[in-house]
Design a protein around this motif. Structure first.
Motif, short mmCIF file in Angstrom:
data_model
loop_
_atom_site.label_atom_id
_atom_site.label_comp_id
_atom_site.label_asym_id
_atom_site.label_seq_id
_atom_site.Cartn_x
_atom_site.Cartn_y
_atom_site.Cartn_z
N VAL A 121 37.43 -8.29 -25.90
CA VAL A 121 36.93 -7.06 -26.53
C VAL A 121 37.78 -5.87 -26.11
O VAL A 121 38.12 -5.00 -26.92
N CYS A 122 38.19 -5.84 -24.83
CA CYS A 122 39.09 -4.78 -24.36
C CYS A 122 40.41 -4.82 -25.13
O CYS A 122 40.92 -3.78 -25.58
N CYS A 123 40.95 -6.03 -25.31
CA CYS A 123 42.22 -6.19 -26.05
C CYS A 123 42.08 -5.69 -27.49
O CYS A 123 42.99 -5.02 -28.01
N MET A 124 40.94 -6.02 -28.12
CA MET A 124 40.74 -5.56 -29.51
C MET A 124 40.69 -4.03 -29.58
O MET A 124 41.28 -3.43 -30.48
N HIS A 125 40.02 -3.42 -28.61
CA HIS A 125 39.97 -1.95 -28.57
C HIS A 125 41.37 -1.35 -28.41
O HIS A 125 41.65 -0.26 -28.89
N MET A 126 42.24 -2.10 -27.71
CA MET A 126 43.60 -1.60 -27.47
C MET A 126 44.57 -2.04 -28.56
O MET A 126 45.77 -1.82 -28.46
N GLY A 127 44.04 -2.71 -29.60
CA GLY A 127 44.88 -3.14 -30.72
C GLY A 127 45.69 -4.39 -30.46
O GLY A 127 46.59 -4.74 -31.22
N ARG A 128 45.38 -5.10 -29.36
CA ARG A 128 46.12 -6.32 -29.01
C ARG A 128 45.34 -7.54 -29.53
O ARG A 128 44.76 -8.31 -28.78
N PHE A 129 45.36 -7.69 -30.86
CA PHE A 129 44.50 -8.70 -31.50
C PHE A 129 44.98 -10.13 -31.28
O PHE A 129 44.18 -11.05 -31.19
#
Length: 287
Positions: free
Chosen positions: A209-217
């Motif tokens: 979820v942190c990665c998604m928030h940072m755009g690292r899908f």
């Protein structure tokens, strides 16, 4: 001299989502009666987290302590017998002799949070008393979009024990809710857990979820697929994969189908059904 905390490892396994490990390592000898009840409640809650509701319902009989009876109500509620669970919890909470039992209050908070009756949940959890109750308050306030109140609860937890696993988790939840530069801080908390503890679905989902928030899908997807390998029916993993795949431009229909089958009442399933209905109505009005 401080006595050793015999349940420290068991609690940590449960808090971090290592439910089978909690069950496997629950044979702690020479526990005082009160701690034995806490041990049993953590083991039964681990079985509930793994979906073994009937085992818990069958094993806890009417002679069991209040804390375990409360855990049985959670199993009843999650197995679909919501009316019995809610009416029983209301009855018990009105009994002055047991209404202050911390596990009863915790289970009441969890059930009412599932019901999205956050004010009723807070009636029973807000006075705190245990780290789990404080952590549940943080979750409830975040569900209510009141990160200011969640932050106050976190500060109480930090004053009690800044390094406690639940304090760290609550800090990560709050950072995710606040967003912005706080996302990186949340990621580092989950990263720290992944280096020190057994990798669990809870930790993998937190990092994803942190990665998604940072755009690292792409990174989020690989973390979520690892979580899916651990539990193919986990609601949070499936829901996060659906969102992640939409951002990657990939089909998420298989994950949505799995979520519908294993968690038909999940918020994402309801939203998808509502969107499909609206689309069908729009098509019919144009046809």
């Amino acid at each position: 001299m401080a006595t050793p905390d015999l349940l420290f490892g068991l609690r940590n396994s449960f808090y971090l989502g290592a439910y089978q490990a909690a069950i496997n390592n629950s044979d702690v000898p020479n526990l005082p009666p009160e701690e034995a009840v806490e041990r049993d409640s953590l083991v039964y809650r681990s079985y509930i987290a793994l979906g073994s509701y009937q085992l818990v319902i069958n094993e806890i009989d009417s002679s069991a302590p209040t804390a375990l009876q409360a855990v049985k109500l959670l199993a009843l509620y999650l197995s679909g017998d919501k009316e019995t669970a809610i009416s029983s919890i209301r009855e018990w909470l009105s009994d002055a002799a047991i209404t202050n039992n911390p596990i009863l209050r915790l289970i009441a908070g969890i059930i009412y949070m599932h019901e999205q009756d956050y004010n009723e949940a807070l009636k029973h959890t807000n006075s705190g008393g245990t780290m789990e109750l404080h952590a549940l308050n943080v979750q409830i306030f975040l569900k209510m979009h009141r990160s200011d109140y969640a932050e106050k609860q976190l500060k109480i937890m930090q004053q009690i024990d800044e390094d406690h696993t639940l304090t760290q988790l609550a800090n990560a939840w709050l950072n995710l809710a606040v967003g912005g530069s706080k996302i990186q801080e949340a990621y580092l908390i989950f990263q720290d857990f992944s280096e020190k503890s057994q990798m669990t679905g809870l930790i993998l989902n937190g990092k994803a979820v942190c990665c998604m928030h940072m755009g690292r899908f792409d990174e989020a997807e690989s973390l979520l697929l690892e979580a899916l390998n651990k539990d193919a029916k986990d609601a949070e993993t499936l829901a996060n994969l659906i969102v992640c795949n939409l951002h990657l431009g990939k089909s998420s229909s298989r994950y949505l189908s799995q979520l519908k089958l294993s968690h038909p009442n999940h918020m994402l399933v309801k939203r998808a059904a509502s969107a499909e209905d609206n689309f069908d109505r729009a098509v019919q009005s144009v046809a």
